[in-house]
Design an enzyme around this catalytic site. Structure first.
Site, PDB file in Angstrom:
ATOM      1  N   HIS A  94      -6.010  -5.684  -2.851  1.00  0.00           N
ATOM      2  CA  HIS A  94      -6.808  -5.921  -1.639  1.00  0.00           C
ATOM      3  C   HIS A  94      -7.001  -7.409  -1.335  1.00  0.00           C
ATOM      4  O   HIS A  94      -7.838  -7.760  -0.519  1.00  0.00           O
ATOM      5  CB  HIS A  94      -8.156  -5.195  -1.751  1.00  0.00           C
ATOM      6  CG  HIS A  94      -8.021  -3.703  -1.688  1.00  0.00           C
ATOM      7  ND1 HIS A  94      -9.052  -2.834  -1.928  1.00  0.00           N
ATOM      8  CD2 HIS A  94      -6.944  -2.921  -1.387  1.00  0.00           C
ATOM      9  CE1 HIS A  94      -8.628  -1.580  -1.798  1.00  0.00           C
ATOM     10  NE2 HIS A  94      -7.353  -1.605  -1.472  1.00  0.00           N
ATOM     11  N   ARG A 113       0.839  -1.213   0.000  1.00  0.00           N
ATOM     12  CA  ARG A 113       0.000   0.000   0.000  1.00  0.00           C
ATOM     13  C   ARG A 113       0.874   1.264   0.000  1.00  0.00           C
ATOM     14  O   ARG A 113       0.537   2.259  -0.638  1.00  0.00           O
ATOM     15  CB  ARG A 113      -0.926  -0.021   1.225  1.00  0.00           C
ATOM     16  CG  ARG A 113      -1.929   1.111   1.211  1.00  0.00           C
ATOM     17  CD  ARG A 113      -2.986   0.926   2.282  1.00  0.00           C
ATOM     18  NE  ARG A 113      -3.987   1.973   2.217  1.00  0.00           N
ATOM     19  CZ  ARG A 113      -4.378   2.706   3.252  1.00  0.00           C
ATOM     20  NH1 ARG A 113      -3.836   2.504   4.450  1.00  0.00           N
ATOM     21  NH2 ARG A 113      -5.286   3.634   3.102  1.00  0.00           N
ATOM     22  N   ASN A 128      -3.485   8.830   4.202  1.00  0.00           N
ATOM     23  CA  ASN A 128      -2.209   8.250   4.626  1.00  0.00           C
ATOM     24  C   ASN A 128      -2.126   7.981   6.126  1.00  0.00           C
ATOM     25  O   ASN A 128      -1.153   7.375   6.593  1.00  0.00           O
ATOM     26  CB  ASN A 128      -1.052   9.170   4.204  1.00  0.00           C
ATOM     27  CG  ASN A 128      -0.811   9.116   2.708  1.00  0.00           C
ATOM     28  OD1 ASN A 128      -1.157   8.119   2.064  1.00  0.00           O
ATOM     29  ND2 ASN A 128      -0.250  10.174   2.151  1.00  0.00           N
ATOM     30  N   HIS A 140       0.519   4.467  -2.507  1.00  0.00           N
ATOM     31  CA  HIS A 140       0.315   5.849  -2.046  1.00  0.00           C
ATOM     32  C   HIS A 140       1.485   6.750  -2.445  1.00  0.00           C
ATOM     33  O   HIS A 140       1.309   7.946  -2.628  1.00  0.00           O
ATOM     34  CB  HIS A 140       0.088   5.872  -0.529  1.00  0.00           C
ATOM     35  CG  HIS A 140      -1.290   5.452  -0.146  1.00  0.00           C
ATOM     36  ND1 HIS A 140      -2.012   6.042   0.866  1.00  0.00           N
ATOM     37  CD2 HIS A 140      -2.111   4.500  -0.658  1.00  0.00           C
ATOM     38  CE1 HIS A 140      -3.208   5.462   0.974  1.00  0.00           C
ATOM     39  NE2 HIS A 140      -3.280   4.518   0.062  1.00  0.00           N
TER      40      HIS A 140
HETATM   41  C1  HEM Z   1      -8.419   1.968  -6.439  1.00  0.00           C
HETATM   42  C2  HEM Z   1      -8.578   2.645  -5.373  1.00  0.00           C
HETATM   43  C3  HEM Z   1      -8.231   2.204  -3.981  1.00  0.00           C
HETATM   44  C4  HEM Z   1      -8.924   2.549  -2.870  1.00  0.00           C
HETATM   45  C5  HEM Z   1     -10.187   3.407  -2.807  1.00  0.00           C
HETATM   46  C6  HEM Z   1      -8.264   1.935  -1.753  1.00  0.00           C
HETATM   47  C7  HEM Z   1      -8.650   2.084  -0.435  1.00  0.00           C
HETATM   48  C8  HEM Z   1      -8.087   1.422   0.637  1.00  0.00           C
HETATM   49  C9  HEM Z   1      -8.526   1.562   2.001  1.00  0.00           C
HETATM   50  C10 HEM Z   1      -9.626   2.488   2.493  1.00  0.00           C
HETATM   51  C11 HEM Z   1      -7.762   0.717   2.754  1.00  0.00           C
HETATM   52  C12 HEM Z   1      -7.882   0.468   4.256  1.00  0.00           C
HETATM   53  C13 HEM Z   1      -7.278   1.579   5.055  1.00  0.00           C
HETATM   54  C14 HEM Z   1      -7.590   1.386   6.524  1.00  0.00           C
HETATM   55  O1  HEM Z   1      -8.720   1.637   6.893  1.00  0.00           O
HETATM   56  O2  HEM Z   1      -6.693   0.955   7.275  1.00  0.00           O
HETATM   57  C15 HEM Z   1      -6.854   0.036   1.864  1.00  0.00           C
HETATM   58  C16 HEM Z   1      -5.936  -0.903   2.259  1.00  0.00           C
HETATM   59  C17 HEM Z   1      -5.057  -1.487   1.420  1.00  0.00           C
HETATM   60  N1  HEM Z   1      -4.861  -1.201   0.091  1.00  0.00           N
HETATM   61 FE1  HEM Z   1      -6.056  -0.025  -1.064  1.00  0.00          FE
HETATM   62  N2  HEM Z   1      -7.192   1.223  -2.191  1.00  0.00           N
HETATM   63  C18 HEM Z   1      -7.131   1.358  -3.547  1.00  0.00           C
HETATM   64  C19 HEM Z   1      -6.157   0.835  -4.374  1.00  0.00           C
HETATM   65  C20 HEM Z   1      -5.110   0.040  -3.952  1.00  0.00           C
HETATM   66  C21 HEM Z   1      -4.013  -0.389  -4.785  1.00  0.00           C
HETATM   67  C22 HEM Z   1      -3.819   0.031  -6.228  1.00  0.00           C
HETATM   68  C23 HEM Z   1      -3.223  -1.176  -4.016  1.00  0.00           C
HETATM   69  C24 HEM Z   1      -1.958  -1.884  -4.396  1.00  0.00           C
HETATM   70  C25 HEM Z   1      -1.746  -2.396  -5.585  1.00  0.00           C
HETATM   71  C26 HEM Z   1      -3.827  -1.240  -2.703  1.00  0.00           C
HETATM   72  C27 HEM Z   1      -3.334  -1.980  -1.661  1.00  0.00           C
HETATM   73  C28 HEM Z   1      -3.865  -1.989  -0.393  1.00  0.00           C
HETATM   74  C29 HEM Z   1      -3.390  -2.870   0.663  1.00  0.00           C
HETATM   75  C30 HEM Z   1      -2.334  -3.934   0.532  1.00  0.00           C
HETATM   76  C31 HEM Z   1      -4.130  -2.537   1.805  1.00  0.00           C
HETATM   77  C32 HEM Z   1      -3.963  -3.142   3.207  1.00  0.00           C
HETATM   78  C33 HEM Z   1      -2.949  -2.315   3.971  1.00  0.00           C
HETATM   79  C34 HEM Z   1      -2.589  -2.840   5.350  1.00  0.00           C
HETATM   80  O3  HEM Z   1      -2.968  -3.940   5.727  1.00  0.00           O
HETATM   81  O4  HEM Z   1      -1.875  -2.108   6.036  1.00  0.00           O
HETATM   82  N3  HEM Z   1      -4.955  -0.468  -2.693  1.00  0.00           N
HETATM   83  N4  HEM Z   1      -7.054   0.503   0.586  1.00  0.00           N
END
Ligand code: HEM
Length: 353
Positions: free
Chosen positions: A206, A73, A105, A77
């Protein structure tokens, strides 16, 4: 030479040629690479950079595989806001609050920043200050995918670190919220030249990691999102009893720590956590892509790699632009002590050569 021997020699030469093509870094890469990046960037200046990072991350993930999601992530970002220039790593300064302080972030993992600085220290100890923080973030994200069970692939290297972080407004404008629907996400990512297949593939990130309740409780309260599976919604209400609950839950209920295609199976079962996930299956322009990835994991991996290599090259700084930070959290000009120590060290190294 007899005809048989000739054709054997021809076959041998052409197969050797093929083998060398497929073995070369990036040889199978279907994505054009940006000027200034290269598959062999550190081959002379720091040939062990990638192996040092992979070895260390194997150790880190053995203790806590969750860190892989945090690092993946972080790269997303970094790249989406002002390009893959390590600007998300910078601490705030007199010029204002950092990208880290912008709402999207705030849920990046503290530990992800620590891991990157630790990797930087290990790599710089081996080679001096030649590998950028932005490249370390990109390599760490790639390794997070692979070490969680996903595809292994080469990424072009040579990114330089940015001198400034983006404003809060720029950060918010470039990272779409989880409440956005598929058409909004497609429009937002089209500005960075991602097509529908890229968007669905990238969202497959995700398949690992966690979310805080606040990112999805709007789908539970005051009224439950009718597109959400009822039993899934009930489970989520147990984890997040009110709209302001502070708990966390997994993004992929089937295989939360494994990088696979089960995230798409979740979507087909209406068990996607965010609107931005679930709507990819409701929306007619992305629905068939979701189904094709749920049915064919290798197709997902192939498209994910393409989209990740594209993402990893967004507005990169190369050549003489930016700098190679001596500490990933601080730009060099704000950090003259560390820089001079590292430079002295580099000079001693080159005297020894
Ligand atoms: C397309 C739009 C995207 C949205 C709206 C989005 C939104 C989010 C949100 C809201 C979270 C959870 C944050 C929290 O509440 O802790 C999250 C987690 C995560 N996102 Fe996305 N995301 C997007 C795209 C991506 C992309 C492109 C990747 C990587 C290729 C990604 C990888 C991740 C990962 C791995 C997590 C888990 C992080 C953790 O466990 O610390 N996301 N994302």
């Amino acid at each position: 030479m007899a005809t048989g021997a000739k054709s054997f020699t021809f076959l041998l030469i052409s197969s050797l040629f093929l083998v060398s093509c497929f073995c070369a870094k990036g040889a199978q890469n279907p994505v054009p690479i940006v000027n200034g990046l290269s598959w062999t960037f550190y081959d002379y200046s720091c040939p062990k950079a990638e192996s040092i990072i992979r070895k260390q991350l194997k150790k880190v993930f053995k203790n806590d595989i969750g860190q892989a999601a945090g690092l993946l992530r972080l790269h997303f970002h970094d790249c989406f806001v002002q390009g893959c220039d390590g600007s998300v790593l910078l601490d705030g300064s007199a010029s204002g609050p950092s990208e880290q302080d912008a709402p999207p972030n705030l849920t990046l993992r503290e530990k992800a920043f620590e891991i990157i600085n630790d990797l930087r220290e290990r790599v710089h100890k081996e080679c001096g200050r030649v590998v950028s923080c932005a490249d370390i973030v990109a390599i760490a994200a790639r390794d997070s995918v692979y070490l969680s069970g996903g595809p292994d692939y080469d990424i072009p290297l040579g990114r330089r670190d940015g001198l400034n972080f983006a404003t809060q407004n720029a950060t918010l404008a470039n990272l779409p919220p989880p409440t956005a629907n598929a058409s909004t996400i497609l429009r937002s990512l089209a500005t960075k030249k991602f097509d529908a297949t890229d968007v669905v593939a990238l969202s497959g990130g995700h398949t690992i990691g966690l979310s805080h309740c606040s990112s999805f409780t709007g789908r539970l309260y005051p009224t439950q999102d009718p597109t959400m599976d009822k039993a899934f919604a009930n489970d989520l209400k147990g984890i997040c009893p009110t709209i302001n609950s502070t708990g966390t839950t997994v993004l992929d209920i089937r295989t939360p720590n494994k990088f696979d295609n089960k995230y798409y199976v979740d979507l087909m079962n209406r068990q996607g956590l965010f609107t931005s996930d679930q709507d990819l299956y409701s929306y007619n322009k992305t629905r068939d892509i979701v189904t094709s990835f749920a049915e064919d994991e290798s197709l997902f991996f192939e498209k994910f790699v393409v989209a990740m290599i594209k993402m990893s090259q967004l507005s990169v700084l190369t050549g003489n632009q930016g700098e190679i930070r001596a500490n990933c959290s601080v730009r060099n000009s704000d950090n003259s002590y560390l820089v001079s120590v590292v430079e002295e060290d580099l000079e001693t190294k080159s005297e020894l050569r």
